[in-house]
Design a protein around this motif. Structure first.
Motif, PDB file in Angstrom:
ATOM      1  N   GLU A 182       4.201 -11.073  35.371  1.00  0.00           N
ATOM      2  CA  GLU A 182       2.887 -11.232  34.719  1.00  0.00           C
ATOM      3  C   GLU A 182       1.758 -11.100  35.735  1.00  0.00           C
ATOM      4  N   LEU A 183       1.987 -11.662  36.918  1.00  0.00           N
ATOM      5  CA  LEU A 183       0.971 -11.579  37.977  1.00  0.00           C
ATOM      6  C   LEU A 183       0.764 -10.128  38.415  1.00  0.00           C
ATOM      7  N   ALA A 184       1.871  -9.373  38.474  1.00  0.00           N
ATOM      8  CA  ALA A 184       1.770  -7.958  38.871  1.00  0.00           C
ATOM      9  C   ALA A 184       0.943  -7.186  37.838  1.00  0.00           C
ATOM     10  N   ILE A 185       1.206  -7.453  36.554  1.00  0.00           N
ATOM     11  CA  ILE A 185       0.452  -6.785  35.488  1.00  0.00           C
ATOM     12  C   ILE A 185      -1.026  -7.168  35.586  1.00  0.00           C
ATOM     13  N   GLU A 186      -1.259  -8.455  35.780  1.00  0.00           N
ATOM     14  CA  GLU A 186      -2.624  -8.976  35.886  1.00  0.00           C
ATOM     15  C   GLU A 186      -3.365  -8.323  37.067  1.00  0.00           C
ATOM     16  N   THR A 187      -2.660  -8.207  38.200  1.00  0.00           N
ATOM     17  CA  THR A 187      -3.270  -7.584  39.387  1.00  0.00           C
ATOM     18  C   THR A 187      -3.622  -6.129  39.104  1.00  0.00           C
ATOM     19  N   GLY A 188      -2.740  -5.448  38.417  1.00  0.00           N
ATOM     20  CA  GLY A 188      -3.009  -4.052  38.054  1.00  0.00           C
ATOM     21  C   GLY A 188      -4.260  -3.920  37.211  1.00  0.00           C
ATOM     22  N   PHE A 189      -4.381  -4.801  36.212  1.00  0.00           N
ATOM     23  CA  PHE A 189      -5.567  -4.785  35.352  1.00  0.00           C
ATOM     24  C   PHE A 189      -6.839  -5.069  36.154  1.00  0.00           C
ATOM     25  N   ILE A 190      -6.753  -6.053  37.047  1.00  0.00           N
ATOM     26  CA  ILE A 190      -7.946  -6.441  37.822  1.00  0.00           C
ATOM     27  C   ILE A 190      -8.355  -5.314  38.762  1.00  0.00           C
ATOM     28  N   LEU A 191      -7.373  -4.656  39.378  1.00  0.00           N
ATOM     29  CA  LEU A 191      -7.683  -3.509  40.253  1.00  0.00           C
ATOM     30  C   LEU A 191      -8.362  -2.399  39.459  1.00  0.00           C
ATOM     31  N   ALA A 192      -7.848  -2.154  38.254  1.00  0.00           N
ATOM     32  CA  ALA A 192      -8.443  -1.115  37.403  1.00  0.00           C
ATOM     33  C   ALA A 192      -9.876  -1.484  37.030  1.00  0.00           C
ATOM     34  N   LEU A 193     -10.090  -2.774  36.711  1.00  0.00           N
ATOM     35  CA  LEU A 193     -11.444  -3.232  36.373  1.00  0.00           C
ATOM     36  C   LEU A 193     -12.390  -3.070  37.560  1.00  0.00           C
ATOM     37  N   ALA A 194     -11.883  -3.414  38.763  1.00  0.00           N
ATOM     38  CA  ALA A 194     -12.715  -3.315  39.974  1.00  0.00           C
ATOM     39  C   ALA A 194     -13.120  -1.862  40.230  1.00  0.00           C
ATOM     40  N   ARG A 195     -12.184  -0.952  40.032  1.00  0.00           N
ATOM     41  CA  ARG A 195     -12.482   0.480  40.236  1.00  0.00           C
ATOM     42  C   ARG A 195     -13.494   0.953  39.196  1.00  0.00           C
ATOM     43  N   TRP A 196     -13.298   0.508  37.964  1.00  0.00           N
ATOM     44  CA  TRP A 196     -14.214   0.881  36.879  1.00  0.00           C
ATOM     45  C   TRP A 196     -15.626   0.359  37.198  1.00  0.00           C
ATOM     46  N   HIS A 197     -15.690  -0.910  37.641  1.00  0.00           N
ATOM     47  CA  HIS A 197     -16.977  -1.515  37.997  1.00  0.00           C
ATOM     48  C   HIS A 197     -17.651  -0.716  39.111  1.00  0.00           C
ATOM     49  N   ALA A 198     -16.847  -0.306  40.108  1.00  0.00           N
ATOM     50  CA  ALA A 198     -17.388   0.463  41.237  1.00  0.00           C
ATOM     51  C   ALA A 198     -17.931   1.814  40.772  1.00  0.00           C
ATOM     52  N   ARG A 199     -17.302   2.395  39.756  1.00  0.00           N
ATOM     53  CA  ARG A 199     -17.796   3.681  39.237  1.00  0.00           C
ATOM     54  C   ARG A 199     -19.115   3.500  38.493  1.00  0.00           C
ATOM     55  N   ILE A 200     -19.222   2.388  37.750  1.00  0.00           N
ATOM     56  CA  ILE A 200     -20.441   2.159  36.966  1.00  0.00           C
ATOM     57  C   ILE A 200     -21.599   1.743  37.873  1.00  0.00           C
ATOM     58  N   PHE A 201     -21.282   0.878  38.849  1.00  0.00           N
ATOM     59  CA  PHE A 201     -22.323   0.384  39.773  1.00  0.00           C
ATOM     60  C   PHE A 201     -21.939   0.778  41.190  1.00  0.00           C
TER      61      PHE A 201
END
Lengths: 211, 100
Positions: A182-201
């Protein structure tokens, strides 16, 4: 009281509209003063909030916000409460433990004593994991990526420590493996969110994380 | 990128109110009162119509001291054309509309 609540709703609406609709948020705020004078601030503020929510899927920042909230409410918060439940001894079914679950079982008098002695420390570790997950949920919604990394590191360290303790004490670590997945899945989601955030801002990209 | 889409009932109402005095700038709250639309309907509509080039918006200094500047709205030339087309379509309801 109603006006204070209405102003809070207007603030929420302003936040939901995001940077791209900042001008419209100010326009709504200005008209809110007229609505307050006409004694209809609450219905006006509710309408603005509904309008802002309706706009969320139409802009990238809003979509990021929706996905972040889904991740937090759908994964992080339930996980945090499960871990807090384990820490408080309310659950043994999901990553929880008791002496009887160990392969040595309660029949083994040599293991029962150290297992019982270690229980408070293990409970504290579970509580720490749960609290760290709640903290992670909060900082993720604030998009404070430095603190997200710190919370993630704390969760990883606590999970590893818990795993080592449970292995040494011959407790059942099978459910802890599920938690690790579950932690691995969660980390994957958070990394994806961070990359998405970096693209937007791009100007506020998390410099220290390397994401 | 025009496509034929019939304006919503709320949009028709707003077009009608704004086209009554096309040169006049109107405040959002006044439009709410006149059209009877709630803020949750009016503002998304104004946003869409501004993006489509049917409505233009600008900031006006407050009339009272201590109040924030207010947004005012009026129809653009395209908006006036659409308002006229919708008015004409009342006589011929099957006519389509081309939104920008």
């Amino acid at each position: 009281m109603i006006e204070a609540l209405s102003r809070a709703l207007m603030q929420l609406a302003t936040c939901c509209l995001g940077e791209g609709r900042r001008e419209w948020a100010f326009a709504m705020q200005a008209e809110f003063e007229e609505a307050a004078e006409a004694r209809t601030p609450f219905s006006f503020a509710c309408g603005c909030l509904i309008a802002a929510w309706g706009e969320l899927p139409r802009h990238a920042e809003g979509r990021l916000g929706i996905v972040s909230h889904v991740l937090v409410l759908g994964l992080l918060i339930p996980l945090a409460f499960l871990q807090l439940g384990c820490g408080l001894g309310l659950s043994t079914g999901h990553g929880g433990f008791d002496v009887g679950l160990g392969p040595g079982g309660p029949q083994d008098p040599y293991l029962a004593s150290p297992q019982l002695t270690a229980m408070p420390a293990l409970h504290i570790l579970w509580l720490m994991l749960g609290a760290a997950h709640l903290h992670l949920a909060w900082v993720l919604l604030e998009r404070d990526w430095d603190r997200v990394v710190k919370a993630g590191a704390l969760i990883a360290a606590a999970t590893l420590t818990l795993f080592i303790f449970m292995e040494v004490l011959l407790l059942d670590t099978g459910t802890l493996m599920v938690l690790a997945a579950e932690l691995a899945i969660e980390t994957g989601f958070i990394l994806a969110l961070a990359r998405w955030h970096a693209r937007i801002f791009p100007n506020t990209a998390p410099a220290t994380t390397g994401w | 990128m025009g496509r034929n889409r019939r304006p919503s009932k709320q949009m028709l109402l707003l077009l009608e109110v704004l086209s009554a005095h096309p040169q006049q700038w109107r405040h959002g709250y006044d439009l709410m009162k006149e059209t009877g639309l709630l803020s949750g309907t009016l503002y998304p509509l104004l946003m869409r119509m501004t993006e489509q080039g049917l409505v233009e918006a600008e900031w006006r200094e407050p009339e009272q001291l201590g109040r924030p500047a207010r947004h005012v709205y009026r129809l653009t030339a395209a908006g006036v054309t659409l308002a006229q087309a919708t008015a004409r379509s009342n006589a011929t309801p099957d006519q389509g509309f081309a939104l920008a």
